[in-house]
Design an enzyme around this catalytic site. Structure first.
Site, PDB file in Angstrom:
ATOM      1  N   SER A  15     -50.678 -26.624   8.539  1.00  0.00           N
ATOM      2  CA  SER A  15     -49.283 -26.966   8.221  1.00  0.00           C
ATOM      3  C   SER A  15     -49.174 -27.981   7.082  1.00  0.00           C
ATOM      4  O   SER A  15     -48.430 -27.770   6.122  1.00  0.00           O
ATOM      5  CB  SER A  15     -48.616 -27.541   9.458  1.00  0.00           C
ATOM      6  OG  SER A  15     -48.708 -26.628  10.519  1.00  0.00           O
ATOM      7  N   CYS A  48     -49.180 -24.163  18.466  1.00  0.00           N
ATOM      8  CA  CYS A  48     -47.739 -24.045  18.784  1.00  0.00           C
ATOM      9  C   CYS A  48     -47.224 -22.614  18.840  1.00  0.00           C
ATOM     10  O   CYS A  48     -46.515 -22.253  19.781  1.00  0.00           O
ATOM     11  CB  CYS A  48     -46.909 -24.780  17.737  1.00  0.00           C
ATOM     12  SG  CYS A  48     -47.717 -26.123  16.896  1.00  0.00           S
ATOM     13  N   LYS A  51     -48.849 -20.351  21.550  1.00  0.00           N
ATOM     14  CA  LYS A  51     -48.481 -20.995  22.829  1.00  0.00           C
ATOM     15  C   LYS A  51     -47.049 -20.636  23.203  1.00  0.00           C
ATOM     16  O   LYS A  51     -46.772 -20.227  24.323  1.00  0.00           O
ATOM     17  CB  LYS A  51     -48.663 -22.506  22.674  1.00  0.00           C
ATOM     18  CG  LYS A  51     -48.393 -23.369  23.896  1.00  0.00           C
ATOM     19  CD  LYS A  51     -46.976 -23.842  24.045  1.00  0.00           C
ATOM     20  CE  LYS A  51     -46.368 -24.493  22.850  1.00  0.00           C
ATOM     21  NZ  LYS A  51     -46.788 -25.843  22.561  1.00  0.00           N
ATOM     22  N   ILE A 182     -51.128 -30.206  26.447  1.00  0.00           N
ATOM     23  CA  ILE A 182     -51.783 -28.897  26.477  1.00  0.00           C
ATOM     24  C   ILE A 182     -52.055 -28.485  27.917  1.00  0.00           C
ATOM     25  O   ILE A 182     -51.833 -27.327  28.299  1.00  0.00           O
ATOM     26  CB  ILE A 182     -53.078 -28.928  25.625  1.00  0.00           C
ATOM     27  CG1 ILE A 182     -52.696 -29.190  24.158  1.00  0.00           C
ATOM     28  CG2 ILE A 182     -53.872 -27.643  25.770  1.00  0.00           C
ATOM     29  CD1 ILE A 182     -53.863 -29.222  23.183  1.00  0.00           C
ATOM     30  N   HIS A 439     -18.002 -26.535  27.518  1.00  0.00           N
ATOM     31  CA  HIS A 439     -18.072 -26.084  28.909  1.00  0.00           C
ATOM     32  C   HIS A 439     -18.087 -24.565  29.000  1.00  0.00           C
ATOM     33  O   HIS A 439     -17.374 -23.912  28.244  1.00  0.00           O
ATOM     34  CB  HIS A 439     -16.855 -26.638  29.660  1.00  0.00           C
ATOM     35  CG  HIS A 439     -16.878 -26.346  31.117  1.00  0.00           C
ATOM     36  ND1 HIS A 439     -17.734 -26.982  31.997  1.00  0.00           N
ATOM     37  CD2 HIS A 439     -16.160 -25.457  31.850  1.00  0.00           C
ATOM     38  CE1 HIS A 439     -17.516 -26.508  33.221  1.00  0.00           C
ATOM     39  NE2 HIS A 439     -16.579 -25.586  33.150  1.00  0.00           N
TER      40      HIS A 439
HETATM   41  P1  NDP Z   1     -53.068 -35.497  25.293  1.00  0.00           P
HETATM   42  O1  NDP Z   1     -53.500 -36.720  24.622  1.00  0.00           O
HETATM   43  O2  NDP Z   1     -51.624 -35.161  25.390  1.00  0.00           O
HETATM   44  O3  NDP Z   1     -53.642 -35.490  26.784  1.00  0.00           O
HETATM   45  C1  NDP Z   1     -54.996 -35.662  27.042  1.00  0.00           C
HETATM   46  C2  NDP Z   1     -55.226 -35.638  28.517  1.00  0.00           C
HETATM   47  O4  NDP Z   1     -56.624 -35.695  28.757  1.00  0.00           O
HETATM   48  C3  NDP Z   1     -54.614 -36.814  29.239  1.00  0.00           C
HETATM   49  O5  NDP Z   1     -54.223 -36.417  30.520  1.00  0.00           O
HETATM   50  C4  NDP Z   1     -55.789 -37.797  29.310  1.00  0.00           C
HETATM   51  O6  NDP Z   1     -55.724 -38.660  30.402  1.00  0.00           O
HETATM   52  C5  NDP Z   1     -56.936 -36.842  29.527  1.00  0.00           C
HETATM   53  N1  NDP Z   1     -58.210 -37.370  29.045  1.00  0.00           N
HETATM   54  C6  NDP Z   1     -58.521 -37.844  27.831  1.00  0.00           C
HETATM   55  N2  NDP Z   1     -59.812 -38.231  27.761  1.00  0.00           N
HETATM   56  C7  NDP Z   1     -60.340 -37.995  28.978  1.00  0.00           C
HETATM   57  C8  NDP Z   1     -61.627 -38.192  29.542  1.00  0.00           C
HETATM   58  N3  NDP Z   1     -62.627 -38.697  28.851  1.00  0.00           N
HETATM   59  N4  NDP Z   1     -61.806 -37.850  30.841  1.00  0.00           N
HETATM   60  C9  NDP Z   1     -60.786 -37.336  31.547  1.00  0.00           C
HETATM   61  N5  NDP Z   1     -59.559 -37.128  31.083  1.00  0.00           N
HETATM   62  C10 NDP Z   1     -59.334 -37.452  29.809  1.00  0.00           C
HETATM   63  O7  NDP Z   1     -53.903 -34.338  24.593  1.00  0.00           O
HETATM   64  P2  NDP Z   1     -53.762 -32.757  24.594  1.00  0.00           P
HETATM   65  O8  NDP Z   1     -55.152 -32.254  24.468  1.00  0.00           O
HETATM   66  O9  NDP Z   1     -52.937 -32.270  25.721  1.00  0.00           O
HETATM   67  O10 NDP Z   1     -52.964 -32.491  23.265  1.00  0.00           O
HETATM   68  C11 NDP Z   1     -53.422 -33.006  22.018  1.00  0.00           C
HETATM   69  C12 NDP Z   1     -52.278 -33.293  21.109  1.00  0.00           C
HETATM   70  O11 NDP Z   1     -51.733 -32.071  20.653  1.00  0.00           O
HETATM   71  C13 NDP Z   1     -51.090 -34.000  21.747  1.00  0.00           C
HETATM   72  O12 NDP Z   1     -51.240 -35.378  21.761  1.00  0.00           O
HETATM   73  C14 NDP Z   1     -49.942 -33.567  20.916  1.00  0.00           C
HETATM   74  O13 NDP Z   1     -49.816 -34.437  19.833  1.00  0.00           O
HETATM   75  C15 NDP Z   1     -50.343 -32.189  20.422  1.00  0.00           C
HETATM   76  N6  NDP Z   1     -49.627 -31.144  21.165  1.00  0.00           N
HETATM   77  C16 NDP Z   1     -48.273 -31.101  21.111  1.00  0.00           C
HETATM   78  C17 NDP Z   1     -47.581 -30.121  21.792  1.00  0.00           C
HETATM   79  C18 NDP Z   1     -46.094 -30.092  21.743  1.00  0.00           C
HETATM   80  O14 NDP Z   1     -45.513 -30.799  20.927  1.00  0.00           O
HETATM   81  N7  NDP Z   1     -45.435 -29.333  22.613  1.00  0.00           N
HETATM   82  C19 NDP Z   1     -48.273 -29.101  22.562  1.00  0.00           C
HETATM   83  C20 NDP Z   1     -49.692 -29.250  22.556  1.00  0.00           C
HETATM   84  C21 NDP Z   1     -50.325 -30.229  21.873  1.00  0.00           C
HETATM   85  P3  NDP Z   1     -54.908 -40.041  30.369  1.00  0.00           P
HETATM   86  O15 NDP Z   1     -53.449 -39.695  30.336  1.00  0.00           O
HETATM   87  O16 NDP Z   1     -55.328 -40.687  31.631  1.00  0.00           O
HETATM   88  O17 NDP Z   1     -55.358 -40.765  29.136  1.00  0.00           O
END
Ligand code: NDP
Length: 458
Positions: A15, A48, A51, A182, A439
């Site tokens: 992008s 995106c 998905k 995700i 409405h």
């Molecule tokens: P996120 O950062 O949203 O979530 C990561 C998840 O993994 C959290 O639950 C985190 O836990 C957990 N995690 C991270 N490290 C570890 C570890 N070492 N052990 C166990 N659990 C772990 O990342 P995603 O992969 O879901 O998405 C990546 C990015 O992609 C997002 O931040 C977003 O910017 C983008 N995205 C946007 C979307 C949208 O706008 N609709 C859709 C999909 C992706 P904890 O919370 O405890 O840190």
């Protein structure tokens, strides 16, 4: 800009990179862009866009059920065909990728399908044929790649969001690791397509950082849809068996599944790119450190999008890429505003949000007013579906400014985009109140919440 092979070399045709390349070429710059996978990047090819197509596919499951309440009788039980969905998705993203290609070519941008690595501040090497290209400016727009966490034995058997779209076999039993965007989006999709979904994550609830009421509302809805949500739990081992994968969990339990999806965040894609060698400063997590203009510490090297780990969303990368090209090649002085960016989580129901959460407001503001409404959406009356829509407005009580709006419900993403305009313009709660309702709609609730739910003083 004589003396260089090109004026701008863009690494990554996603992008941000594509937008920057096209706009720069429009200013007359000689631009080359390298892409090692497929033109379009994560958003178009394995993010995106596919998905959202899968989200649409998944929602038919409830539409078929809900239709009965509105007088429809289906002749037989609907059957879902995974292969047909994958093929249809593939056709669509191939079409989109071709459009990206054509638009780049029309703008006069040279596309090279190769990995490119930085050699020094003005040189890039193409791995496909070993060519070296010199450029006045280099733009790093390589995005991110999934992190497979936690590092447990057998993690190599897990897949990431890169692979899940194209699985040969539909996963009848799916274990999702993580509680972020995700993770919840895929859990929500696959449970509706017919998988038995278990979701494990280390926090006490999904979507850390989101407004608390949205998190609770979403996890309730996910449980209701059949997702086996297991907070405070992680896998400790994954073993391959004849029947699939056996996952040992941190509470000692065992889960037999067909696939394990690791949705545990994404890393900026800078590994092996030669940036450190060229003197480019990286953050501790590997992302490129940039200033307001997306410039790194090296004058000629810029970076936009997820590789800079600012706000990792496609429209943000596009805006950053556009501004970079406008500023460097068009003589403009555009500052990208990263505040109040609306976003959505495409679960079912969706979350749409703009501005700050109640928790953040209570930490940062002296007096915060909360307006909250939870109701059964109209469609659910005849369908009989047990669902709630939740809406919340967070207001700075001293200035009456709306600091955040959060919605869990149908089309919440669409609403958040429009609310983004109002919040960005500095709308006050009085402006919401002064707006006539439309409405019957769900969004009318946003302009009819007269009674404060709570006031918090620091
Ligand atoms: P996120 O950062 O949203 O979530 C990561 C998840 O993994 C959290 O639950 C985190 O836990 C957990 N995690 C991270 N490290 C570890 C570890 N070492 N052990 C166990 N659990 C772990 O990342 P995603 O992969 O879901 O998405 C990546 C990015 O992609 C997002 O931040 C977003 O910017 C983008 N995205 C946007 C979307 C949208 O706008 N609709 C859709 C999909 C992706 P904890 O919370 O405890 O840190």
């Amino acid at each position: 800009m004589a003396g260089f092979d090109v004026d701008l070399f863009v690494i990554g045709a996603g992008s941000g990179g594509v937008r920057a390349a096209r706009i720069a070429a429009g200013y007359g710059a000689r631009v080359m862009v390298a892409e090692e996978f497929r033109v379009g990047g994560t958003c178009v090819i394995r993010g995106c866009v596919p998905k959202k197509l899968y989200v649409y596919a998944s929602r038919f499951a409830e539409d078929f059920e809900d239709a009965a309440g509105y007088g429809w009788t289906l002749p037989s039980k609907p059957v879902f065909d995974w292969r047909k969905l994958v093929d249809a998705k593939e056709k669509e993203i191939t079409r989109l990728s071709a459009i990206y290609n054509t638009n780049l070519e029309k703008a006069g941008v040279q596309i090279v399908l190769s990995r490119a690595e930085v050699e020094n501040e003005h040189t890039v090497r193409l791995l496909a044929d070993g060519r070296r290209i010199t450029a006045k400016y280099i733009l790093v727009a390589t995005g991110g790649s999934p992190a497979l966490e936690p590092p447990i034995p057998g993690m190599e058997h897990a897949i990431s969001s890169n692979e899940i779209f194209d699985l040969k076999e539909f996963p009848k039993r799916l274990l999702v690791i993580g509680g972020g965007y995700i993770a919840v989006e895929f859990a929500s999709v696959f449970v509706r397509l017919g998988s038995a979904v278990t979701q494990v994550f280390r926090a006490d609830n999904v979507l850390r950082g989101f407004d608390g009421d949205m998190r609770v509302g979403l996890s309730d809805a996910m449980k209701h849809a059949g997702v086996d949500l297991r907070p405070g739990l992680l896998p400790s081992k994954i073993e391959k068996t004849a029947a699939g994968l056996r996952v040992s969990l941190s509470d000692g339990a065992m889960s037999e599944v067909d696939q394990v999806l690791a949705a545990t965040g994404r890393h900026a894609h800078t590994k092996g790119l030669g940036l450190e060698k060229a003197g480019v400063e990286l953050k501790a997590n590997g992302a490129v450190k940039v200033n307001w203009a997306s410039r790194s510490n090296i004058e000629s090297i810029y970076a936009v999008g997820d590789v800079t780990d600012r706000i990792n969303l496609t429209p943000v990368a596009i805006r950053e890429g556009h501004a970079f090209a406008d500023n460097v090649f068009g003589g403009k002085d555009i500052h990208v505003d990263h505040k109040d960016v609306a976003s959505a989580v495409f679960t079912t129901p969706e979350i749409g949000t703009v501005g700050i959460s109640e928790e953040e407001a209570r930490t940062n503001c002296d007096v915060v007013d909360i307006y909250k409404s939870s109701f059964r959406p109209m469609k659910a009356t005849l369908s009989g579906r047990n669902e709630r829509t939740i809406m919340k407005i967070v207001v700075n009580a001293k200035t009456d400014r709306v600091l955040g709006v959060h919605i869990l419900g149908h089309e919440a993403g669409e609403m958040a985009q429009l609310l983004g305009i109002a919040v960005k313009m500095g709308a006050k709660k009085a402006d919401f109140d002064g707006t006539m309702a439309l409405h019957p709609s769900a969004s009318e609730e946003l302009v009819t919440m007269r009674t404060r739910t709570a006031r918090y003083e620091r």
